[in-house]
Motif scaffolding. Structure first.
Motif, PDB file in Angstrom:
ATOM      1  N   GLU A 218      14.483  19.192  83.726  1.00 48.06           N
ATOM      2  CA  GLU A 218      14.658  18.863  82.304  1.00 48.06           C
ATOM      3  C   GLU A 218      15.498  17.601  82.153  1.00 48.06           C
ATOM      4  O   GLU A 218      16.488  17.406  82.851  1.00 48.06           O
TER       5      GLU A 218
ATOM      6  N   SER B  53       5.261  18.246  65.169  1.00 47.19           N
ATOM      7  CA  SER B  53       4.119  19.095  65.550  1.00 47.19           C
ATOM      8  C   SER B  53       3.616  19.849  64.321  1.00 47.19           C
ATOM      9  O   SER B  53       4.391  20.536  63.648  1.00 47.19           O
ATOM     10  N   ALA B  54       2.311  19.717  64.031  1.00 49.41           N
ATOM     11  CA  ALA B  54       1.760  20.389  62.855  1.00 49.41           C
ATOM     12  C   ALA B  54       1.849  21.899  63.017  1.00 49.41           C
ATOM     13  O   ALA B  54       2.177  22.628  62.083  1.00 49.41           O
ATOM     14  N   GLU B  55       1.560  22.386  64.220  1.00 54.60           N
ATOM     15  CA  GLU B  55       1.646  23.815  64.511  1.00 54.60           C
ATOM     16  C   GLU B  55       2.685  24.034  65.595  1.00 54.60           C
ATOM     17  O   GLU B  55       2.828  23.223  66.501  1.00 54.60           O
ATOM     18  N   LEU B  56       3.397  25.150  65.489  1.00 50.46           N
ATOM     19  CA  LEU B  56       4.389  25.461  66.514  1.00 50.46           C
ATOM     20  C   LEU B  56       3.738  26.087  67.739  1.00 50.46           C
ATOM     21  O   LEU B  56       4.241  25.959  68.850  1.00 50.46           O
ATOM     22  N   THR B  57       2.648  26.788  67.504  1.00 50.20           N
ATOM     23  CA  THR B  57       2.004  27.506  68.600  1.00 50.20           C
ATOM     24  C   THR B  57       0.755  26.755  69.064  1.00 50.20           C
ATOM     25  O   THR B  57       0.283  25.849  68.374  1.00 50.20           O
TER      26      THR B  57
ATOM     27  N   ASN C 200      17.952  20.064  75.312  1.00 50.22           N
ATOM     28  CA  ASN C 200      17.816  20.709  76.623  1.00 50.22           C
ATOM     29  C   ASN C 200      19.148  21.252  77.118  1.00 50.22           C
ATOM     30  O   ASN C 200      19.189  22.192  77.906  1.00 50.22           O
TER      31      ASN C 200
ATOM     32  N   MET D 188       0.237  21.455  72.577  1.00 50.22           N
ATOM     33  CA  MET D 188       0.818  20.299  71.884  1.00 50.22           C
ATOM     34  C   MET D 188       0.026  19.041  72.259  1.00 50.22           C
ATOM     35  O   MET D 188      -0.475  18.931  73.373  1.00 50.22           O
TER      36      MET D 188
ATOM     37  N   LYS E  84       8.722  31.353  67.692  1.00 52.16           N
ATOM     38  CA  LYS E  84       7.725  30.503  67.007  1.00 52.16           C
ATOM     39  C   LYS E  84       6.849  31.334  66.070  1.00 52.16           C
ATOM     40  O   LYS E  84       6.483  30.891  64.988  1.00 52.16           O
TER      41      LYS E  84
ATOM     42  N   VAL F 203      14.229  21.877  66.161  1.00 49.85           N
ATOM     43  CA  VAL F 203      13.584  20.611  66.550  1.00 49.85           C
ATOM     44  C   VAL F 203      13.808  19.501  65.523  1.00 49.85           C
ATOM     45  O   VAL F 203      13.492  18.342  65.787  1.00 49.85           O
TER      46      VAL F 203
ATOM     47  N   GLU G  97       7.136  18.197  78.700  1.00 51.30           N
ATOM     48  CA  GLU G  97       7.471  19.078  77.569  1.00 51.30           C
ATOM     49  C   GLU G  97       6.235  19.343  76.705  1.00 51.30           C
ATOM     50  O   GLU G  97       6.010  20.460  76.232  1.00 51.30           O
TER      51      GLU G  97
ATOM     52  N   ARG H 157      11.745  25.426  63.712  1.00 52.22           N
ATOM     53  CA  ARG H 157      11.658  24.175  62.947  1.00 52.22           C
ATOM     54  C   ARG H 157      13.027  23.531  62.755  1.00 52.22           C
ATOM     55  O   ARG H 157      13.160  22.307  62.817  1.00 52.22           O
TER      56      ARG H 157
ATOM     57  N   GLU I  14       8.449  10.548  68.145  1.00 55.09           N
ATOM     58  CA  GLU I  14       9.474  11.526  67.763  1.00 55.09           C
ATOM     59  C   GLU I  14      10.252  11.994  68.993  1.00 55.09           C
ATOM     60  O   GLU I  14      11.482  12.026  68.995  1.00 55.09           O
TER      61      GLU I  14
ATOM     62  N   SER J  43      11.204  27.084  71.669  1.00 57.77           N
ATOM     63  CA  SER J  43       9.903  27.213  72.334  1.00 57.77           C
ATOM     64  C   SER J  43       9.490  28.654  72.583  1.00 57.77           C
ATOM     65  O   SER J  43       8.364  28.897  73.032  1.00 57.77           O
TER      66      SER J  43
ATOM     67  N   SER K 157      14.349  10.406  62.453  1.00 57.36           N
ATOM     68  CA  SER K 157      14.557  11.272  63.613  1.00 57.36           C
ATOM     69  C   SER K 157      15.962  11.055  64.140  1.00 57.36           C
ATOM     70  O   SER K 157      16.534   9.962  63.968  1.00 57.36           O
TER      71      SER K 157
ATOM     72  N   GLY L 186       4.205  23.013  76.095  1.00 56.05           N
ATOM     73  CA  GLY L 186       4.125  23.611  74.761  1.00 56.05           C
ATOM     74  C   GLY L 186       5.442  23.611  73.997  1.00 56.05           C
ATOM     75  O   GLY L 186       5.611  24.380  73.047  1.00 56.05           O
ATOM     76  N   VAL L 187       6.385  22.752  74.394  1.00 56.88           N
ATOM     77  CA  VAL L 187       7.637  22.644  73.634  1.00 56.88           C
ATOM     78  C   VAL L 187       7.319  21.935  72.318  1.00 56.88           C
ATOM     79  O   VAL L 187       6.770  20.838  72.330  1.00 56.88           O
ATOM     80  N   PRO L 188       7.644  22.564  71.168  1.00 56.93           N
ATOM     81  CA  PRO L 188       7.300  21.922  69.896  1.00 56.93           C
ATOM     82  C   PRO L 188       8.249  20.767  69.558  1.00 56.93           C
ATOM     83  O   PRO L 188       9.345  20.687  70.110  1.00 56.93           O
ATOM     84  N   SER L 189       7.825  19.894  68.661  1.00 55.01           N
ATOM     85  CA  SER L 189       8.707  18.829  68.168  1.00 55.01           C
ATOM     86  C   SER L 189       8.707  18.874  66.649  1.00 55.01           C
ATOM     87  O   SER L 189       7.936  19.621  66.032  1.00 55.01           O
ATOM     88  N   HIS L 190       9.573  18.045  66.068  1.00 48.13           N
ATOM     89  CA  HIS L 190       9.689  17.974  64.615  1.00 48.13           C
ATOM     90  C   HIS L 190       8.372  17.591  63.932  1.00 48.13           C
ATOM     91  O   HIS L 190       8.124  17.973  62.791  1.00 48.13           O
TER      92      HIS L 190
END
Lengths: 214, 318
Positions: free
Chosen positions: A100, A171-175, B105, A178, B85, B96, A161, B93, A187, B80, B236, A165-169
């Protein structure tokens, strides 16, 4: 015309030999500092820590205050990782620890016992570039180059990442999976500042590597 | 940075005991806020207790159908987690929306709750700050205060709690679990965890010296639409001017908590009761506000951000 010998001395070599010269004295810099501090109300504490850096085991005896960044640069002499703000705001010090990315300036070296640290020197070599390093060269993802090691370590981690599947600010969907889209890349890279403003080229370099992987 | 001694511990009880044994001790986990402040000598612990080996890094299901989040779970891991989620999306939300990937991290759930204010006068050691140096005054009130608090603040201090994660935890009615030096444990509702500044802005939470956060628990899922909307000067990697964490039903009823305006995530019963009436809810949330000239805009911004969130919940573009 032949260059005189002294021109072959590199800036880095001078810096390194300067430090070595100090250490070779009759008294170590650490001891000298402790003895000459008038109000030594707090003793400097030393601690041993072992970690693997770019695949090589290193055991270091450090002042507890030493950050991972300073340990890498000043003790292991891996100067690829850069010190920018030293407060976690610019990302120049980004390295990869146990898979990481982190800001090495905001982490104590003694807290990395047994950790696996990868710096820019461990990603690739001039003869055998990491795909992200090659893409930065191809797309001009830098100008002065100071933030580049941190940008590349971050960029490599960002693609991982996204794959994890780590989401970001943004990302339209969390699940679900990605996307490695331009807006996602921007971002996710916001913790790496480039004062030269090579951002669009960095995003293109990342897109190329992401595309090859997809 | 002032010198400090350092030790690693392997259990929460050992950590609390170690902190009690050494004078001027602090726990360290991610270190992203503490080390920053130590470099500036705003924090000057004599001893650091490294709690990263205490094993508090799992997210488990509780008997009540909720989740127990270990204090060491990183921001990235929490945001995550598939259960988070799916059932607590407002929490993912919110996380992030804050900091950078590198910081998330490293930052932990427990440490993030203890993140100290980002007031520039707290950070500038040449300035008066009652929080940094009790009794020295507050340079912020007459200074650059655009980012600072409007409700729950005091004559002594107008700083805000800066985080995002806790705003979502507040709207979810999370509970903070701790262990004290003598081994006793307690559960503190998040709404009671951060203190209002009053005359003692240097005391920021109800934790006792040496008391360590071990977990944060979430009640069973609420359902509804989860939204975290953060308004900031940069798109951001910036702290909130105003943020809204919301869990709303289809009719716009539900609950909201506001970030960026107070010493703690700001939730008001009367505001929840007023929903879906945005104006009435915003009025309740900003009642008794004492803004400066520079941050009075936050009163209107709370209402507008809330209106945006309600529109989003109705499926309109916010």
């Amino acid at each position: 015309m032949d260059q005189p010998d002294y021109f072959s001395v590199s800036r880095r070599g001078v810096l390194a030999s300067g430090a070595a010269g100090l250490a070779a004295g009759s008294i170590s810099p650490q001891v000298a500092f402790a003895a000459s501090t008038p109000v030594a109300e707090r003793a400097i504490a030393m601690q041993t820590v072992s970690m693997r850096i770019n695949g090589k085991s290193e055991t270091l005896e450090l002042d507890t205050r030493t950050t991972l960044l300073d340990a890498l640069r000043e003790h292991v002499k891996l100067t690829g990782t850069k010190k920018g703000c030293d407060h976690g705001q610019c990302g120049a010090c980004t390295v990869i620890v146990n898979g990481e990315r982190i800001n090495s300036c905001l982490s104590l070296a003694v807290m990395h016992e047994g950790d696996e640290v990868t710096t820019i020197e461990g990603l690739g070599t001039p003869e055998n570039l990491h795909p992200m390093q090659a893409a930065f060269v191809k797309h001009d993802g830098y100008q002065c180059g100071y933030c580049t090691p941190g940008q590349i370590c971050s960029a490599v981690s960002v693609l991982k990442e996204i794959a994890d599947g780590v989401p970001s600010h943004v990302s339209a969907e969390l699940t679900g999976p990605m996307e490695a889209s331009n807006i996602e890349m921007r971002e996710r890279m916001s913790g790496n500042i480039c004062r030269c403003g090579a951002y669009s080229n960095i995003a293109e370099a990342m897109a190329e590597v992401a595309g090859e992987r997809a | 940075m002032k010198p400090f001694s350092y030790e690693r511990v392997s259990s929460p009880a050992e950590a609390a005991a170690a902190a009690a044994r050494a004078g001027g001790a602090k726990f360290i986990a991610g270190g992203t806020n503490l080390l920053d402040l130590m470099k500036l000598e705003i924090e000057t612990p004599r001893h650091l207790v490294d709690v990263t080996g205490t094993g508090l890094d799992a997210i488990t299901e509780t008997d009540e159908g909720g989740l127990r989040i270990g204090a060491l779970v990183s921001n990235t891991a929490l945001a995550s987690d598939e259960r988070v989620k799916r059932d607590y999306a407002v929490l993912s939300r919110a996380i992030v929306a804050g900091a950078s990937g590198q910081l998330r991290n490293k930052a932990t759930t427990g440490g993030n709750l203890l993140q100290r204010t980002r007031c520039p006068y707290f950070y500038d050691t040449n300035q008066a700050c009652n929080k940094r140096k009790p009794g020295s005054g507050c340079a912020a009130k007459e200074g650059v205060s655009r980012q600072l608090g409007i409700v729950g603040v005091s004559d002594a201090c107008i700083a805000t709690y800066p985080g995002d994660m806790a705003v979502a935890l507040r709207v979810l009615d999370a509970v903070v679990e701790t262990v004290k030096a003598d081994g006793t444990t307690r559960a503190i509702p998040l709404g009671e965890f951060h203190r209002l500044w009053g005359d003692t802005p240097h005391i920021e939470t109800v934790l006792e010296p040496g008391e360590m956060i071990t977990a944060v628990t979430l009640p069973k899922p609420l359902g509804g639409t989860h939204i975290y909307h953060k308004v900031r000067d940069r798109r951001s990697y910036a702290f909130a001017l105003v943020s809204v964490a919301a869990v709303l039903d289809a009719d716009g009823k539900g609950r909201v908590a506001i970030g960026g305006i107070a010493p703690r995530p700001w939730r008001v019963e009367a505001a929840d009761a007023a929903l879906p009436d945005v104006k009435a809810a915003a009025r309740a949330l900003t009642q008794g506000a004492s803004p400066t000239d520079q941050n009075a805009f936050k009163i209107a911004l709370v209402e507008r951000t809330l209106a945006g969130v309600m529109a989003k919940a109705r499926g309109e573009a916010a």
